[in-house]
Design a protein around this motif. Structure first.
Motif, short mmCIF file in Angstrom:
data_model
loop_
_atom_site.label_atom_id
_atom_site.label_comp_id
_atom_site.label_asym_id
_atom_site.label_seq_id
_atom_site.Cartn_x
_atom_site.Cartn_y
_atom_site.Cartn_z
N ALA A 174 40.89 40.09 -3.43
CA ALA A 174 40.21 39.86 -2.16
C ALA A 174 39.18 40.97 -1.97
O ALA A 174 39.43 42.12 -2.35
CB ALA A 174 41.21 39.87 -1.01
N THR A 175 38.04 40.60 -1.43
CA THR A 175 37.04 41.62 -1.15
C THR A 175 36.21 41.27 0.07
O THR A 175 35.91 40.10 0.31
CB THR A 175 36.12 41.88 -2.37
N THR A 176 35.89 42.31 0.83
CA THR A 176 34.98 42.13 1.96
C THR A 176 33.56 42.45 1.51
O THR A 176 32.62 42.32 2.26
CB THR A 176 35.35 43.10 3.10
N ARG A 177 33.42 42.95 0.26
CA ARG A 177 32.11 43.43 -0.20
C ARG A 177 31.79 42.87 -1.57
O ARG A 177 31.87 43.56 -2.58
CB ARG A 177 32.13 44.96 -0.26
N GLU A 178 31.44 41.60 -1.59
CA GLU A 178 31.24 40.95 -2.89
C GLU A 178 30.12 41.59 -3.70
O GLU A 178 30.17 41.60 -4.91
CB GLU A 178 31.01 39.44 -2.73
N GLY A 179 29.14 42.16 -3.02
CA GLY A 179 28.02 42.79 -3.73
C GLY A 179 28.46 43.98 -4.57
O GLY A 179 27.77 44.37 -5.51
N ASP A 180 29.60 44.56 -4.23
CA ASP A 180 30.05 45.75 -4.96
C ASP A 180 30.88 45.41 -6.19
O ASP A 180 31.33 46.30 -6.91
CB ASP A 180 30.91 46.64 -4.04
N LEU A 181 31.10 44.12 -6.43
CA LEU A 181 31.91 43.74 -7.60
C LEU A 181 31.04 43.64 -8.83
O LEU A 181 29.98 43.04 -8.80
CB LEU A 181 32.54 42.37 -7.35
N GLU A 182 31.52 44.23 -9.92
CA GLU A 182 30.77 44.13 -11.19
C GLU A 182 30.84 42.69 -11.68
O GLU A 182 31.89 42.05 -11.62
CB GLU A 182 31.41 45.05 -12.24
N ILE A 183 29.71 42.20 -12.19
CA ILE A 183 29.65 40.80 -12.64
C ILE A 183 30.69 40.46 -13.72
O ILE A 183 31.38 39.44 -13.60
CB ILE A 183 28.22 40.43 -13.12
N PRO A 184 30.85 41.30 -14.77
CA PRO A 184 31.84 40.94 -15.80
C PRO A 184 33.24 40.79 -15.22
O PRO A 184 34.01 39.94 -15.65
CB PRO A 184 31.80 42.12 -16.78
N PHE A 185 33.53 41.62 -14.25
CA PHE A 185 34.85 41.55 -13.60
C PHE A 185 34.96 40.24 -12.82
O PHE A 185 35.91 39.47 -12.97
CB PHE A 185 35.01 42.75 -12.67
N ARG A 186 33.95 40.00 -12.05
CA ARG A 186 33.92 38.81 -11.22
C ARG A 186 34.05 37.53 -12.06
O ARG A 186 34.73 36.58 -11.67
CB ARG A 186 32.59 38.81 -10.48
N ASN A 187 33.41 37.55 -13.24
CA ASN A 187 33.43 36.37 -14.11
C ASN A 187 34.82 36.04 -14.64
O ASN A 187 35.04 34.96 -15.17
CB ASN A 187 32.50 36.57 -15.30
N ARG A 188 35.71 36.98 -14.54
CA ARG A 188 37.05 36.73 -15.07
C ARG A 188 37.94 35.95 -14.10
O ARG A 188 39.06 35.61 -14.43
CB ARG A 188 37.69 38.03 -15.50
N PHE A 189 37.42 35.70 -12.95
CA PHE A 189 38.16 34.87 -12.00
C PHE A 189 37.74 33.41 -12.19
O PHE A 189 36.55 33.10 -12.21
CB PHE A 189 37.89 35.31 -10.56
N GLY A 190 38.72 32.53 -12.36
CA GLY A 190 38.40 31.12 -12.55
C GLY A 190 37.90 30.47 -11.28
O GLY A 190 37.16 29.49 -11.30
N LEU A 191 38.32 31.02 -10.17
CA LEU A 191 38.03 30.38 -8.89
C LEU A 191 37.52 31.42 -7.89
O LEU A 191 38.12 32.48 -7.73
CB LEU A 191 39.35 29.78 -8.37
N GLU A 192 36.42 31.08 -7.24
CA GLU A 192 35.92 31.93 -6.15
C GLU A 192 36.02 31.15 -4.86
O GLU A 192 35.56 30.03 -4.78
CB GLU A 192 34.46 32.30 -6.39
N VAL A 193 36.63 31.73 -3.88
CA VAL A 193 36.80 31.02 -2.61
C VAL A 193 36.15 31.85 -1.49
O VAL A 193 36.52 32.99 -1.26
CB VAL A 193 38.30 30.82 -2.30
#
Ligand SMILES: Nc1ncnc2c1ncn2[C@@H]1O[C@H](COP(=O)(O)OP(=O)(O)OP(=O)(O)O)[C@@H](O)[C@H]1O
Ligand SMILES: [Mg+2]
Length: 319
Positions: free
Chosen positions: A151-170
């Motif tokens: 969970a994050t309140t600050r999506e802009g601070d997430l690194e893209i490679p990390f983010r890509n490892r989630f199958g689902l974004e809600v």
């Protein structure tokens, strides 16, 4: 405790229809496959108090999966990850809920990739000098059934490679006044005192589209009513808003501090505003969108400024 109001299952969650639809579908797929299909790693994005933790728990309840929760910044080594895993107890799938996941230290993020992709966790122990040098692996743990919910309140601070490892974004967003009203309508059943219908609208108006805020106001009303030996009436509500210094739009002293500062100083960047108001960056980031939404503040490429409407509004406030 706001926990008493937290919905347990997806069907009890108000609003966020898109989110509920995607999650229900994935959950049905897992169940229909008799848990052979895995629930995807899921990332909840959205403002504070809008249901990220609630949904994570609802997913766990729907799947009948054990869940544990950890703050990302507390994960400083693989050992911390290992210690955060819930007790599996023979369950085919189990959930690690990582809150404010953008705060996970970089070094751990990379280790985390292996956990998310292959369900492998190397637990190293650097307690002796020899192990510090060799990085000797003490144990490899396989966690094939591990579902990571971030969970994050600050999506802009997430690194893209990390983010890509989630199958689902809600994505979760602020709620309409009608939805907030529904949430408090449901919550009223758990109160220790009765509440008059008209007060529900008064709460919804002041909740800024955030469920946590509406429930927290509801609790304060309950306290005042209990202290006064009354039900929650309009007069109890008036007393409560005066006590908490909350105006008709739900603005508080912090909002006024920002508005007054912008009125005195003209257009301002974030840093000077922080220095002048002595509010934290995250507080300003949290309260500002509502001031913009109300048309009291305008954001420009060079900072933010108070609008004429904002100046007019300040004239009418008492505190
Ligand atoms: N869609 C909803 N329906 C009903 N109640 C909700 C909903 N969303 C949130 N709530 C209520 O609001 C409270 C706060 O929500 P929650 O803790 O899930 O927010 P959050 O997004 O995790 O916030 P944070 O980013 O601050 O951790 C919960 O206790 C729950 O009772
Ligand atoms: Mg939360």
């Amino acid at each position: 405790m706001l926990n008493r109001f937290r919905p347990k299952y997806l069907s009890d969650v108000i609003g966020q229809n898109q989110a509920k639809k995607i999650l229900s579908l994935e959950i049905a797929a897992v169940k229909n496959s008799n848990y052979k299909k895995k629930m995807p790693h899921t990332l909840f994005l959205g403002p504070s108090g809008c249901g990220k933790t609630t949904l994570a728990w609802a997913v766990a309840n729907e799947l009948g999966a054990p869940i544990s929760m950890v703050q990302a910044k507390r994960l400083t080594s693989n050992k911390d990850i290992f210690n955060a895993i819930p007790i599996i107890n023979g369950n085919p799938q189990y959930i690690l809920f990582v809150d404010e996941i953008h705060e996970m230290p970089m070094k751990v993020q990379e280790e985390f990739y292996l956990v998310m992709e292959d369900g492998i966790l190397d637990v190293r122990d650097f307690t002796t000098e020899y192990e510090k040098i060799t990085g000797k692996r003490l144990e490899r743990v396989t966690l094939k059934g591990l579902i990571v919910i971030g969970a994050t309140t600050r999506e802009g601070d997430l690194e893209i490679p990390f983010r890509n490892r989630f199958g689902l974004e809600v994505y979760l967003d602020k709620y309409s006044e009608k939805e907030i009203r529904e949430i408090i309508q449901k919550a009223r059943k758990k109160l220790l005192v009765d509440i008059d219908d008209e007060v529900l609208d008064e709460i919804a108006k002041r909740s800024r589209g955030v469920p946590r805020r509406s429930l927290s106001l509801l609790e304060r009303l309950e306290s005042v009513a209990l202290a006064e030996g009354s039900r929650i009436t309009m007069s109890i509500a008036k007393k409560t808003w005066d006590l908490l210094l909350i105006d008709d739009l739900g603005l508080t002293r912090q909002d006024y501090r920002v508005l007054k500062c912008l009125k005195e100083q003209g257009r301002m960047g974030l840093k000077p505003l922080i220095a002048q108001t002595e509010l934290s960056a995250s507080t300003i980031r949290t309260i500002e969108p509502y001031l913009v939404q109300l048309g009291l503040v305008k954001r420009t490429s060079k900072g933010r400024e108070i609008t004429n409407k904002g100046i007019g509004y300040l004239k009418n406030v008492e505190f």
